[in-house]
Structures are given as C-alpha cells and as structure tokens.
Design a protein around this motif. Structure first.
Motif, mmCIF file in Angstrom:
data_model
loop_
_atom_site.group_PDB
_atom_site.id
_atom_site.type_symbol
_atom_site.label_atom_id
_atom_site.label_comp_id
_atom_site.label_asym_id
_atom_site.label_seq_id
_atom_site.Cartn_x
_atom_site.Cartn_y
_atom_site.Cartn_z
ATOM 1 N N UNK A 163 19.759 -11.043 -38.975
ATOM 2 C CA UNK A 163 19.193 -10.231 -37.893
ATOM 3 C C UNK A 163 18.826 -8.826 -38.364
ATOM 4 N N UNK A 164 19.499 -8.340 -39.409
ATOM 5 C CA UNK A 164 19.181 -7.022 -39.968
ATOM 6 C C UNK A 164 18.790 -7.118 -41.443
ATOM 7 N N UNK A 165 18.742 -8.340 -41.974
ATOM 8 C CA UNK A 165 18.371 -8.610 -43.366
ATOM 9 C C UNK A 165 19.218 -7.798 -44.337
ATOM 10 N N UNK A 166 20.546 -7.891 -44.162
ATOM 11 C CA UNK A 166 21.477 -7.147 -45.012
ATOM 12 C C UNK A 166 22.501 -8.095 -45.630
ATOM 13 N N UNK A 167 22.805 -7.854 -46.891
ATOM 14 C CA UNK A 167 23.832 -8.625 -47.596
ATOM 15 C C UNK A 167 24.937 -7.669 -48.019
ATOM 16 N N UNK A 168 26.171 -8.193 -48.051
ATOM 17 C CA UNK A 168 27.295 -7.389 -48.530
ATOM 18 C C UNK A 168 28.135 -8.252 -49.449
ATOM 19 N N UNK A 169 28.405 -7.728 -50.629
ATOM 20 C CA UNK A 169 29.265 -8.404 -51.597
ATOM 21 C C UNK A 169 30.566 -7.609 -51.639
ATOM 22 N N UNK A 170 31.630 -8.226 -51.146
ATOM 23 C CA UNK A 170 32.931 -7.553 -51.090
ATOM 24 C C UNK A 170 33.823 -8.099 -52.200
ATOM 25 N N UNK A 229 36.850 3.936 -47.996
ATOM 26 C CA UNK A 229 35.887 3.840 -49.089
ATOM 27 C C UNK A 229 34.994 5.072 -49.086
ATOM 28 N N UNK A 230 34.447 5.341 -50.236
ATOM 29 C CA UNK A 230 33.414 6.361 -50.385
ATOM 30 C C UNK A 230 32.144 5.613 -50.739
ATOM 31 N N UNK A 231 31.076 5.869 -49.992
ATOM 32 C CA UNK A 231 29.820 5.160 -50.216
ATOM 33 C C UNK A 231 28.863 6.033 -51.017
ATOM 34 N N UNK A 232 28.339 5.443 -52.067
ATOM 35 C CA UNK A 232 27.336 6.111 -52.882
ATOM 36 C C UNK A 232 26.036 5.325 -52.756
ATOM 37 N N UNK A 233 25.008 5.982 -52.273
ATOM 38 C CA UNK A 233 23.718 5.322 -52.101
ATOM 39 C C UNK A 233 22.937 5.446 -53.402
ATOM 40 N N UNK A 245 26.875 1.442 -52.972
ATOM 41 C CA UNK A 245 28.127 0.940 -53.543
ATOM 42 C C UNK A 245 29.279 1.627 -52.835
ATOM 43 N N UNK A 246 30.261 0.841 -52.413
ATOM 44 C CA UNK A 246 31.481 1.372 -51.806
ATOM 45 C C UNK A 246 32.556 1.452 -52.876
ATOM 46 N N UNK A 247 33.152 2.632 -53.019
ATOM 47 C CA UNK A 247 34.216 2.851 -53.992
ATOM 48 C C UNK A 247 35.532 3.109 -53.276
ATOM 49 N N UNK A 267 37.286 2.494 -58.021
ATOM 50 C CA UNK A 267 37.032 1.078 -58.274
ATOM 51 C C UNK A 267 36.011 0.567 -57.256
ATOM 52 N N UNK A 268 35.147 -0.323 -57.702
ATOM 53 C CA UNK A 268 34.096 -0.852 -56.846
ATOM 54 C C UNK A 268 34.710 -1.818 -55.838
ATOM 55 N N UNK A 269 34.494 -1.523 -54.563
ATOM 56 C CA UNK A 269 35.004 -2.349 -53.470
ATOM 57 C C UNK A 269 33.928 -3.327 -53.004
ATOM 58 N N UNK A 270 32.690 -2.838 -52.897
ATOM 59 C CA UNK A 270 31.622 -3.701 -52.424
ATOM 60 C C UNK A 270 30.249 -3.104 -52.670
ATOM 61 N N UNK A 271 29.236 -3.950 -52.479
ATOM 62 C CA UNK A 271 27.845 -3.547 -52.644
ATOM 63 C C UNK A 271 27.074 -3.993 -51.412
ATOM 64 N N UNK A 272 26.363 -3.053 -50.786
ATOM 65 C CA UNK A 272 25.524 -3.361 -49.624
ATOM 66 C C UNK A 272 24.070 -3.369 -50.069
ATOM 67 N N UNK A 273 23.333 -4.392 -49.630
ATOM 68 C CA UNK A 273 21.920 -4.498 -49.971
ATOM 69 C C UNK A 273 21.122 -4.693 -48.693
ATOM 70 N N UNK A 274 20.331 -3.682 -48.338
ATOM 71 C CA UNK A 274 19.432 -3.773 -47.195
ATOM 72 C C UNK A 274 18.115 -4.375 -47.670
#
Length: 72
Positions: free
Chosen positions: A8-15, A22-26, A33-35, A40-47
C-alpha cells in the motif's frame, strides 16, 4: 532476520534484530538505515521498493539461498 513489504505504501523493511531505541540515518531519499547501541545495524528501510528491488507490487517474492525460513 525478518523482511516485510507493504504494497500500500511500496515500502520494504529488513530487520536484523529488534531494538527499543534506534537512530535512523537516511542514505538517500528512499533508503534509511536504523542503528542501535554501539552503531550496530538494526534494519534497513527501502521506500519505492518495487523500483529499487525489482518487486512486483502485486506478487513480491524473495529467494533464500542456504538459509532456513521460519514462517511467522
């Protein structure tokens, strides 16, 4: 590891692991990337995931190689 996709929003998240804070770095307009603690890498968001990951929005799929899958 958990991979989710919301068509519905065309977004993927790899946790990779869960974290309370978390601290998010765009990296780009579409990738963040969420740290967690100790950076340490917690997850990756892809819009716009269908574009970046070549996904079919109606029938996305992934291929797991040399991994065992656990259905939630």
């Amino acid at each position: 590891m958990k991979i989710t996709y919301d068509s519905s929003v065309d977004a993927a998240y790899i946790e990779f692991k869960s974290a309370k804070e978390v601290t998010t770095i765009r990296l780009t307009e579409d990738v963040a990337i969420d740290l967690g603690a100790n950076e340490e890498v917690i997850g990756i968001e892809i819009l716009n995931a269908s574009k970046h990951l070549s996904l079919d929005k109606k029938e996305p799929y992934i291929i797991l190689e040399k991994l065992k899958a656990k259905v939630a």
